[in-house]
Design an enzyme around this catalytic site. Structure first.
Site, short mmCIF file in Angstrom:
data_model
loop_
_atom_site.label_atom_id
_atom_site.label_comp_id
_atom_site.label_asym_id
_atom_site.label_seq_id
_atom_site.Cartn_x
_atom_site.Cartn_y
_atom_site.Cartn_z
N ARG A 2 23.52 41.65 -21.16
CA ARG A 2 24.01 40.79 -22.23
C ARG A 2 25.27 41.46 -22.80
O ARG A 2 25.41 42.69 -22.73
CB ARG A 2 22.96 40.65 -23.33
CG ARG A 2 21.61 40.08 -22.85
CD ARG A 2 20.56 40.16 -23.95
NE ARG A 2 19.28 39.58 -23.55
CZ ARG A 2 18.26 40.28 -23.05
NH1 ARG A 2 18.38 41.61 -22.88
NH2 ARG A 2 17.12 39.69 -22.73
N LYS B 173 17.03 44.09 -30.83
CA LYS B 173 16.61 42.72 -31.19
C LYS B 173 15.20 42.40 -30.66
O LYS B 173 14.95 41.31 -30.14
CB LYS B 173 17.61 41.68 -30.67
CG LYS B 173 19.01 41.83 -31.25
CD LYS B 173 19.91 40.70 -30.79
CE LYS B 173 21.31 40.84 -31.36
NZ LYS B 173 22.21 39.76 -30.89
N HIS C 74 28.11 35.28 -20.45
CA HIS C 74 26.69 35.13 -20.18
C HIS C 74 26.43 34.43 -18.84
O HIS C 74 25.36 34.58 -18.25
CB HIS C 74 26.00 34.36 -21.32
CG HIS C 74 24.57 34.72 -21.49
ND1 HIS C 74 24.14 35.96 -21.91
CD2 HIS C 74 23.43 34.00 -21.26
CE1 HIS C 74 22.82 35.98 -21.96
NE2 HIS C 74 22.36 34.81 -21.56
N ARG D 7 25.44 36.92 -16.28
CA ARG D 7 24.01 37.29 -16.32
C ARG D 7 23.17 36.24 -15.60
O ARG D 7 22.26 36.58 -14.83
CB ARG D 7 23.57 37.44 -17.78
CG ARG D 7 22.10 37.79 -17.98
CD ARG D 7 21.84 38.11 -19.45
NE ARG D 7 20.44 38.00 -19.82
CZ ARG D 7 19.53 38.98 -19.68
NH1 ARG D 7 19.89 40.14 -19.17
NH2 ARG D 7 18.28 38.81 -20.07
N HIS E 133 13.15 40.30 -20.19
CA HIS E 133 12.53 39.15 -20.83
C HIS E 133 11.12 39.51 -21.32
O HIS E 133 10.36 40.17 -20.61
CB HIS E 133 12.41 37.97 -19.85
CG HIS E 133 13.71 37.29 -19.57
ND1 HIS E 133 13.92 36.48 -18.47
CD2 HIS E 133 14.89 37.29 -20.26
CE1 HIS E 133 15.16 36.02 -18.50
NE2 HIS E 133 15.76 36.50 -19.56
N TYR F 281 15.12 30.32 -13.66
CA TYR F 281 16.03 30.63 -12.54
C TYR F 281 15.48 30.15 -11.20
O TYR F 281 16.24 30.00 -10.25
CB TYR F 281 16.32 32.14 -12.51
CG TYR F 281 17.11 32.58 -13.72
CD1 TYR F 281 18.45 32.21 -13.88
CD2 TYR F 281 16.52 33.34 -14.72
CE1 TYR F 281 19.16 32.58 -15.01
CE2 TYR F 281 17.24 33.73 -15.85
CZ TYR F 281 18.55 33.34 -15.99
OH TYR F 281 19.26 33.71 -17.11
#
Length: 201
Positions: free
Chosen positions: A51, A76, A145, A148, A171, A180
């Site tokens: 990220r 985060k 992004h 990614r 994740h 994906y």
């Protein structure tokens, strides 16, 4: 008159599928920047699936050339994770460290506070992407992004299993990674058109 109420199942809102660059477009993008630093910024985003804020906060101490790993600290609410460092990236980073002498962080910002070197900013990454967009032969409006998303999709198409990909992406939930599978073109889930077989005997 007995009125029977019919309750329909609630339909979950469809999330937009991520935009993905193909490998030819990624190669063109990585060749686009004039400076090694900018090429490496793009190569780290794609080659490690980082990220933007993770790349900005990456320290030189997080790069282990002997173990060929990149350590990404949790932020985060995410989890710590180790990522494989490609030999291509390792060679470029060694040259960059030797010639540019960045301070503390892998990439320093061009703007410093009180003469102290600060980390690269997400705005700086956006600038690099904007400068390179016109040099890639595509109509796709890609962002940092997108690299990614492309990393995740290309790894699946190259044969990586979904659980390993979940760990690499950091994740918390497998549902986030499963999207994906809808984007990738691989194995038993490879998608094709009926026109492909219509005219074959």
């Amino acid at each position: 008159m007995d009125k029977k109420r019919i309750r329909l199942p609630q339909i979950k809102r469809q999330k937009d599928l991520p935009l993905v660059l193909n490998k030819k477009e990624v190669r063109e993008l990585l060749k686009a920047p004039k400076y090694l630093k900018h090429r490496l910024i793009l190569a780290m985003l794609y080659g490690c699936g980082l990220r933007s804020y993770e790349l900005c906060n990456l320290l030189q101490a997080d790069i282990d050339f002997d173990r060929k790993t990149v350590f990404v600290k949790k932020q985060k609410g995410k989890v710590d994770r180790y990522l494989p460092l490609s030999p291509h990236l390792a060679r470029g980073l060694k040259t960059y460290f030797r010639t540019e002498n960045p301070v503390k962080y892998v990439f320093n910002s061009q703007v410093t506070k009180d003469g102290e070197a600060g980390p690269l900013t997400t705005r700086g990454i956006q600038w690099v992407i904007k400068e390179c967009r016109s040099k890639v032969n595509t109509q796709k409006k890609f962002t940092a992004h997108t690299l990614r998303h492309s990393y995740a999709t290309h790894l699946l198409e190259d044969g990586m299993n979904i659980m390993s990909l979940k760990e690499l992406l950091g994740h918390a939930h497998i549902e986030t990674t499963i999207v994906y599978l809808q984007v990738s073109n691989m194995g038993s889930s490879m998608k094709f058109s009926p026109l492909d077989t219509l005219f074959t005997p």
